[in-house]
Design a protein around this motif. Structure first.
Motif, short mmCIF file in Angstrom:
data_model
loop_
_atom_site.label_atom_id
_atom_site.label_comp_id
_atom_site.label_asym_id
_atom_site.label_seq_id
_atom_site.Cartn_x
_atom_site.Cartn_y
_atom_site.Cartn_z
N ALA A 148 -19.91 -25.51 -7.07
CA ALA A 148 -21.20 -24.83 -7.31
C ALA A 148 -21.18 -24.00 -8.59
CB ALA A 148 -21.53 -23.93 -6.12
N HIS A 149 -20.03 -23.98 -9.28
CA HIS A 149 -19.87 -23.18 -10.51
C HIS A 149 -20.20 -21.71 -10.25
CE1 HIS A 149 -19.38 -26.90 -12.74
NE2 HIS A 149 -20.51 -27.36 -12.20
N VAL A 150 -19.69 -21.23 -9.11
CA VAL A 150 -19.90 -19.82 -8.73
C VAL A 150 -18.58 -19.09 -8.88
CG1 VAL A 150 -20.47 -18.24 -6.86
CG2 VAL A 150 -21.78 -20.36 -7.16
N GLU A 151 -18.60 -17.96 -9.56
CA GLU A 151 -17.40 -17.15 -9.70
C GLU A 151 -17.45 -16.04 -8.64
OE1 GLU A 151 -15.15 -14.27 -12.95
OE2 GLU A 151 -16.76 -15.62 -13.59
N PRO A 152 -16.48 -16.00 -7.73
CA PRO A 152 -16.48 -14.99 -6.66
C PRO A 152 -16.48 -13.58 -7.24
CG PRO A 152 -14.83 -16.68 -6.25
CD PRO A 152 -15.33 -16.90 -7.64
N GLN A 153 -17.27 -12.70 -6.61
CA GLN A 153 -17.36 -11.32 -7.07
C GLN A 153 -16.40 -10.39 -6.33
OE1 GLN A 153 -19.50 -10.48 -9.71
NE2 GLN A 153 -19.53 -12.73 -9.77
N LEU A 154 -15.99 -10.81 -5.15
CA LEU A 154 -15.10 -9.98 -4.34
C LEU A 154 -13.86 -10.77 -3.94
CD1 LEU A 154 -17.68 -8.29 -1.91
CD2 LEU A 154 -16.55 -7.24 -3.87
N SER A 155 -12.76 -10.08 -3.80
CA SER A 155 -11.53 -10.70 -3.32
C SER A 155 -10.87 -9.75 -2.31
CB SER A 155 -10.57 -10.99 -4.48
OG SER A 155 -10.19 -9.79 -5.11
N LEU A 156 -9.98 -10.29 -1.53
CA LEU A 156 -9.32 -9.52 -0.49
C LEU A 156 -7.90 -9.19 -0.90
CD1 LEU A 156 -9.11 -8.39 2.45
CD2 LEU A 156 -8.37 -10.69 3.12
N ARG A 157 -7.53 -7.94 -0.73
CA ARG A 157 -6.13 -7.55 -0.90
C ARG A 157 -5.68 -6.86 0.38
NH1 ARG A 157 -4.35 -3.10 -5.24
NH2 ARG A 157 -5.44 -1.79 -3.74
N ALA A 158 -4.67 -7.41 1.04
CA ALA A 158 -4.18 -6.84 2.30
C ALA A 158 -3.02 -5.89 2.01
CB ALA A 158 -3.73 -7.95 3.23
N THR A 159 -3.10 -4.68 2.56
CA THR A 159 -2.04 -3.69 2.44
C THR A 159 -1.64 -3.25 3.83
OG1 THR A 159 -2.94 -2.90 0.33
CG2 THR A 159 -1.40 -1.45 1.48
N TYR A 160 -0.35 -3.30 4.12
CA TYR A 160 0.14 -2.93 5.45
C TYR A 160 0.92 -1.62 5.35
CZ TYR A 160 -1.02 -7.81 6.24
OH TYR A 160 -1.68 -9.01 6.32
N ILE A 161 0.50 -0.64 6.14
CA ILE A 161 1.14 0.67 6.11
C ILE A 161 1.63 1.02 7.50
CG2 ILE A 161 -0.29 1.44 4.18
CD1 ILE A 161 -1.92 3.09 6.17
N SER A 162 2.55 1.96 7.57
CA SER A 162 3.11 2.39 8.85
C SER A 162 3.57 3.82 8.73
CB SER A 162 4.28 1.47 9.25
OG SER A 162 4.97 2.01 10.33
N SER A 163 3.59 4.51 9.88
CA SER A 163 4.14 5.86 9.91
C SER A 163 5.66 5.84 9.83
CB SER A 163 3.70 6.58 11.19
OG SER A 163 4.12 5.86 12.33
N GLY A 164 6.26 4.63 9.97
CA GLY A 164 7.70 4.49 9.87
C GLY A 164 8.12 4.13 8.46
N SER A 165 9.27 3.48 8.37
CA SER A 165 9.81 3.09 7.08
C SER A 165 8.92 2.07 6.39
CB SER A 165 11.22 2.51 7.26
OG SER A 165 11.67 1.88 6.11
N ASP A 166 8.92 2.08 5.06
CA ASP A 166 8.17 1.08 4.30
C ASP A 166 8.74 -0.32 4.52
OD1 ASP A 166 6.50 3.00 3.29
OD2 ASP A 166 7.65 3.29 1.45
N LYS A 167 9.99 -0.39 5.00
CA LYS A 167 10.63 -1.67 5.24
C LYS A 167 10.42 -2.16 6.67
CE LYS A 167 14.34 -0.80 1.89
NZ LYS A 167 15.81 -0.71 1.71
N LEU A 168 9.54 -1.50 7.41
CA LEU A 168 9.31 -1.83 8.81
C LEU A 168 8.89 -3.29 8.96
CD1 LEU A 168 9.10 -0.73 11.72
CD2 LEU A 168 6.69 -0.29 11.26
N GLU A 169 9.57 -3.99 9.87
CA GLU A 169 9.25 -5.38 10.15
C GLU A 169 9.21 -5.60 11.66
OE1 GLU A 169 11.95 -7.99 8.20
OE2 GLU A 169 11.21 -7.50 6.18
N TYR A 170 8.80 -6.80 12.04
CA TYR A 170 8.72 -7.13 13.46
C TYR A 170 10.09 -7.06 14.13
CZ TYR A 170 7.92 -9.74 17.74
OH TYR A 170 7.86 -10.12 19.05
N THR A 171 11.15 -7.29 13.34
CA THR A 171 12.52 -7.19 13.86
C THR A 171 12.77 -5.82 14.46
OG1 THR A 171 13.32 -8.76 12.20
CG2 THR A 171 14.95 -7.33 13.23
N ASP A 172 12.30 -4.76 13.80
CA ASP A 172 12.50 -3.40 14.30
C ASP A 172 11.71 -3.20 15.60
OD1 ASP A 172 13.71 -3.19 11.78
OD2 ASP A 172 11.82 -2.56 10.89
N PHE A 173 10.50 -3.71 15.63
CA PHE A 173 9.65 -3.62 16.82
C PHE A 173 10.33 -4.30 18.01
CE2 PHE A 173 6.40 -5.43 19.58
CZ PHE A 173 5.48 -4.39 19.73
#
Length: 367
Positions: A148-173
């Motif tokens: 359609a020759h349409v240039e998207p105006q918005l994009s998604l950026r996902a950021t994951y935060i936690s009250s624990g370590s920045d390295k928190l993964e499902y392994t810790d859970f």
């Protein structure tokens, strides 16, 4: 103190020389933890564990199909069995045989309106199905914009935060959930000796001696604490050394929830012993309670994903609060001023008091 020391030594020896203790309270939790962390947690820190082996199907060459094929080639999680498209018959055979995870049927012409995703029926509700649908929807949206020759105006950026370590993964859970489960099971299954002592008359003979039953109970609990420490240390070392778990431990909070949880589940085991006339009935009831709590207490996944009619059951189970307490103190580093800690402690303590009261009422101290 001399009587207590003798009772403690006897309880310690009888507990740790028992093969069942080493098998079910130490070896089994280790085996279960390793298996579930391999399945659900993975061993490569920071890398995605999702991969899908796929092929494409093309009935007749066209520019649109070539565009889709080129775009799919740039998606790193897609592993290609064949670089070139195959026939529909071959693709369906591989999907049925589970040689590949999915087949993507490309548009048959430039005017075609559909891309077909073929996945084995057994995987209809799996993570693979959800991920592949998401990937293809993203690709289709991108190509629609190009057409359609349409240039998207918005994009998604996902950021994951936690009250624990920045390295928190499902392994810790998962690790902290397995630690809580192992301690709980040691309490649930650890009072089977009370049934055996009553059955063979040993308890009756002990009551005829100057030994206080209170000292017997205290010595038993001290051994439970030692067993719990062994479980925590062993499982934590496995999680940290083998699976790169990242923990943020608040020691005081952990000690509080550990002590209360160990006592509460030992009281739970005592209640089961009071309602059991033989070891078979004890093990049957303990297994039922263990099985229910294992899957409804948030050990393997967040409680929020459970159906609404299941959540009220999870909300009353003691293991739910023990898991939360262990996780909060070992992963998120919650201190003793946090009200969530005392909610977990309060519910566990209530369970301990109620189950101990029931056990005291129904336990027959004489054979």
């Amino acid at each position: 103190m001399k009587k207590f020391r003798k009772l403690f030594e006897a309880e310690f020896k009888s507990t740790f020389r028992e093969p069942a203790v080493w098998g079910w309270s130490i070896a089994f939790p280790v085996f279960l933890t390793v298996i579930f962390m391999i399945i659900f947690g993975g061993t490569d820190e920071g890398e995605s564990n999702f991969e899908a082996k796929v092929v494409t199907v093309l009935e007749s060459p066209n520019d649109l199909a070539e565009n889709v094929q080129t775009t799919l080639k740039y998606i790193p999680v897609l592993q290609w069995k064949e670089d070139s498209p195959v026939t529909l018959e071959q693709a369906e055979k591989w999907v049925k045989d589970k040689t590949i995870d999915a087949a993507i049927v490309l548009p048959s012409s430039d005017s075609a309106k559909e891309i077909e995703l073929i996945i084995n029926k057994e995987k209809e509700n799996s993570t693979l199905s959800q991920a592949m649908n998401g990937i293809l929807n993203s690709v289709i949206q991108q190509i629609n914009y190009q057409i359609a020759h349409v240039e998207p105006q918005l994009s998604l950026r996902a950021t994951y935060i936690s009250s624990g370590s920045d390295k928190l993964e499902y392994t810790d859970f998962l690790l902290t959930g397995m630690i809580a489960l192992s301690i709980a099971q040691a309490g649930l299954f650890g009072m089977v000796g009370m049934v055996e002592m009553r059955r063979n008359g040993l308890l009756k003979r002990l009551m005829l001696t100057p030994i206080s039953m209170k000292l017997l109970g205290v010595s038993n609990m001290l051994v439970r604490f030692i067993l719990g420490v062994v479980q925590v240390v062993l499982l934590t070392l496995i999680g940290v050394l083998l699976f790169k778990a990242s923990l943020d431990v608040n020691l005081l909070s952990f000690l509080i929830i550990f002590l209360i949880g160990t006592v509460s589940f030992s009281a739970f085991g005592f209640m089961i012993a009071s309602l059991s006339k033989a070891m078979d009935s004890y093990m049957g009831m303990a297994n039922i309670f263990s099985f229910i709590m294992m899957f409804l207490s948030g050990i393997f996944f967040e409680l929020s994903i459970m159906p609404d009619y299941i959540r009220p059951i999870s909300a009353i189970l003691p293991l739910t609060y023990f898991v939360n307490g262990i996780r909060d103190s070992m992963v998120y580093g919650l201190n003793v001023m946090n009200p969530q800690l005392w909610l977990n402690v309060g519910v566990l303590a209530a369970w301990g008091i109620v189950t101990f009261a029931i056990g005291s009422k129904f336990y027959k101290w004489k054979a």
